[in-house]
Design an enzyme around this catalytic site. Structure first.
Site, PDB file in Angstrom:
ATOM      1  N   GLU A 178       0.839  -1.214   0.000  1.00 24.97           N
ATOM      2  CA  GLU A 178       0.000   0.000   0.000  1.00 24.97           C
ATOM      3  C   GLU A 178       0.867   1.255   0.000  1.00 24.97           C
ATOM      4  O   GLU A 178       1.743   1.416   0.862  1.00 24.97           O
ATOM      5  CB  GLU A 178      -0.908  -0.016   1.245  1.00 24.97           C
ATOM      6  CG  GLU A 178      -1.885   1.140   1.279  1.00 24.97           C
ATOM      7  CD  GLU A 178      -2.866   1.061   2.449  1.00 24.97           C
ATOM      8  OE1 GLU A 178      -3.128  -0.049   2.949  1.00 24.97           O
ATOM      9  OE2 GLU A 178      -3.355   2.130   2.845  1.00 24.97           O
ATOM     10  N   HIS A 198      -2.063  10.639   0.718  1.00 22.43           N
ATOM     11  CA  HIS A 198      -2.202   9.299   0.158  1.00 22.43           C
ATOM     12  C   HIS A 198      -2.225   9.343  -1.372  1.00 22.43           C
ATOM     13  O   HIS A 198      -1.532   8.571  -2.039  1.00 22.43           O
ATOM     14  CB  HIS A 198      -3.486   8.660   0.692  1.00 22.43           C
ATOM     15  CG  HIS A 198      -3.692   7.264   0.214  1.00 22.43           C
ATOM     16  ND1 HIS A 198      -2.933   6.220   0.675  1.00 22.43           N
ATOM     17  CD2 HIS A 198      -4.535   6.750  -0.704  1.00 22.43           C
ATOM     18  CE1 HIS A 198      -3.315   5.117   0.081  1.00 22.43           C
ATOM     19  NE2 HIS A 198      -4.284   5.412  -0.773  1.00 22.43           N
ATOM     20  N   ASP A 231       4.615 -14.634  11.465  1.00 15.39           N
ATOM     21  CA  ASP A 231       3.285 -15.066  11.029  1.00 15.39           C
ATOM     22  C   ASP A 231       2.281 -13.910  11.229  1.00 15.39           C
ATOM     23  O   ASP A 231       1.814 -13.680  12.336  1.00 15.39           O
ATOM     24  CB  ASP A 231       2.897 -16.299  11.862  1.00 15.39           C
ATOM     25  CG  ASP A 231       1.552 -16.884  11.471  1.00 15.39           C
ATOM     26  OD1 ASP A 231       0.753 -16.174  10.821  1.00 15.39           O
ATOM     27  OD2 ASP A 231       1.291 -18.041  11.834  1.00 15.39           O
TER      28      ASP A 231
HETATM   29  C1  MEV Z   1      -5.486   3.129   5.448  1.00 10.33           C
HETATM   30  O1  MEV Z   1      -4.801   1.991   5.001  1.00 10.33           O
HETATM   31  C2  MEV Z   1      -5.399   3.226   6.960  1.00 10.33           C
HETATM   32  C3  MEV Z   1      -6.230   4.353   7.580  1.00 10.33           C
HETATM   33  O2  MEV Z   1      -7.581   4.240   7.147  1.00 10.33           O
HETATM   34  C4  MEV Z   1      -6.122   4.199   9.067  1.00 10.33           C
HETATM   35  C5  MEV Z   1      -7.041   5.101   9.847  1.00 10.33           C
HETATM   36  O3  MEV Z   1      -8.087   5.519   9.345  1.00 10.33           O
HETATM   37  O4  MEV Z   1      -6.696   5.366  11.019  1.00 10.33           O
HETATM   38  C6  MEV Z   1      -5.739   5.696   7.131  1.00 10.33           C
END
Ligand code: MEV
Length: 440
Positions: A85, A393, A296
């Site tokens: 990701e 993101h 794991d």
């Molecule tokens: C995304 O992979 C993770 C988040 O959704 C975590 C969160 O909302 O705290 C950004």
């Protein structure tokens, strides 16, 4: 059409792949070539990987990244992360840098005990067994000495044996609950071997002891297996600083930041929908290090989620307090991992991960992983309560969007430059690339 085959596992790897591509793909030759292109050139290494699992036909690659600048209990780490990701590694690196100038991360292992269970039915009066429990415990320990000798030399072994009555929930059902310490190994094989030996000894005990004479048929072993829930194998990580040291972020001053942050943590404590996403973010960090060290991740996930629901409601795993001018943010999580045994010492990349971390023992690795979970949660929540998550993101995701549009090097260069100060969305990127293509 149903495509089935018998004797598949006995075919050579090439023959397996051939059968797969011929039966499931429209371009068998192309797919065969592509899947084989991911085979390692080094045949010995490839064989090693193939043997980790079964019916392997190729390798599935994930990015191996690093997050530098982690200061944990005064020691510096560069932490390896395996994750697909975008923005997770960047978020970890940002959080590490942020806390580096605020005293770094702190962590401690609170306990290291793991649990195994032998479930059995007992159709008669359980007092018969309870009356002989000390003799049974002696016999169990004695009969498993061959298995435990080595572990005891490494500082581990069996720490407790208890008889647990489940008959109030499930008629005639009981459990031998065994606690273990497994030193630097996760210990799954050790625990399961001891449990299976215990189960045999229990059967033998009931068959041989005269007091069970008319009741030998009362016992039926159902199963023997470790529990992946280890609330007594617990690690804690935290950060703290004076509120004003938090600094400003976007339009928020430090006190506003602290309060909004605390509110977000509290929301995850009371609402399971938010708690699930909150904890997913924590596991973004945790799983990435678990994978990089070939531990794991399914076991660690299951453990953490059960712990999150330990009082009957699923809750966020982190806590935040603002007290006497100090902001404190912490994570407490059970974690059964190892730095020896299993794939940790076999997987070539895991070996490098452990070297990169300075060859930690299991307790040190527990701390590093918990810190990574905390850092990840810190970065995610700070974004959520300020800029929103998409800004950062999508910037990181830009390369994935460009790849899906088959962008050329020129188009990538132009698009990255253009979106440096623009909001990134799939539609906006597609439109920009489209414009580039028609203008050339
Ligand atoms: C995304 O992979 C993770 C988040 O959704 C975590 C969160 O909302 O705290 C950004």
């Amino acid at each position: 059409m149903q495509k089935s085959i018998s004797g598949f596992s006995k075919l050579s790897k090439r023959k397996k792949l051939q059968w797969i591509v011929e039966n499931f793909f429209r371009d068998p030759e192309g797919v065969m070539k592509e899947l084989m292109s991911y085979w390692l050139i080094d045949e010995e290494k490839q064989k090693l990987l193939d043997r980790f699992s079964e019916n392997t036909i190729s390798n599935f690659y994930l990015p191996y990244g690093v997050a530098p600048n982690f200061l944990i209990n005064g020691k510096s780490y560069c932490i390896p992360m395996v994750i697909e990701e975008s923005s997770v590694v960047a978020a970890a690196a940002n959080a590490a840098k942020y806390w580096l100038s605020r005293g770094g991360f702190h962590a401690q292992v609170k306990s290291t005990e793991k649990v195994g269970q032998i479930h059995f039915s007992w159709d008669g009066n359980i007092d018969l067994l309870i009356n002989r429990i000390d003799a049974l415990k002696d016999r169990l320990r004695h009969r498993s000495e061959d298995l435990t000798k080595n572990m005891e030399q490494r500082g581990g072994g069996i720490t407790k044996i208890e008889l647990v009555d489940l008959s109030h929930s499930l008629a005639n059902t009981y459990q031998l609950r065994v606690s273990f310490k497994t030193a630097d190994s996760m210990g799954a094989n050790f625990i399961n071997s001891v449990l299976e030996s215990f189960a045999k000894t229990l059967v033998e005990f009931v068959a041989c002891e005269p007091c069970f004479e008319p009741h030998r048929q009362d016992l039926e072993i159902i199963m023997s297996i470790l529990s992946n829930y280890t609330p007594e194998c617990l690690v804690q990580a935290w950060v703290e600083c004076p509120i004003e040291a938090l600094g400003t972020f976007e339009s928020y001053d430090s006190l506003q930041l602290a309060k909004r942050f605390q509110k977000a943590i509290q929301i995850a404590k009371v609402d399971p929908y938010r708690a699930t996403t909150h904890n997913k973010g924590i596991f973004n960090g945790i799983d990435a290090v678990i994978l990089a060290t070939a531990n794991d991740f399914r076991a660690v996930e299951a453990n953490g989620h059960t712990y999150a629901a330990r009082d009957g409601q699923y809750r966020g795993l982190t806590d935040c307090s603002i007290q006497d001018g100090t902001f404190r943010f912490s994570l407490e999580i059970p974690m059964a991992i190892g730095t020896v045994g299993g794939l940790t010492t076999l997987h070539p990349m895991a070996k490098h991960s452990l070297e990169l971390l300075g060859h930690p023992d299991a307790e040190e690795l527990m701390k590093i992983i918990a810190v990574m979970g905390l850092a990840q949660n810190f970065a995610a929540v700070r974004s959520l309560i300020t800029t929103g998550i998409q800004k950062g993101h999508m910037r990181m995701h830009l390369y994935n969007v460009l790849a899906s549009l088959n962008a050329t090097e020129y188009e990538i260069e132009q698009t990255v430059a253009h979106f440096r100060d623009q909001v990134v969305s799939y539609a906006a990127v597609r439109e920009f690339v489209g414009r580039l293509r028609t203008s050339r």
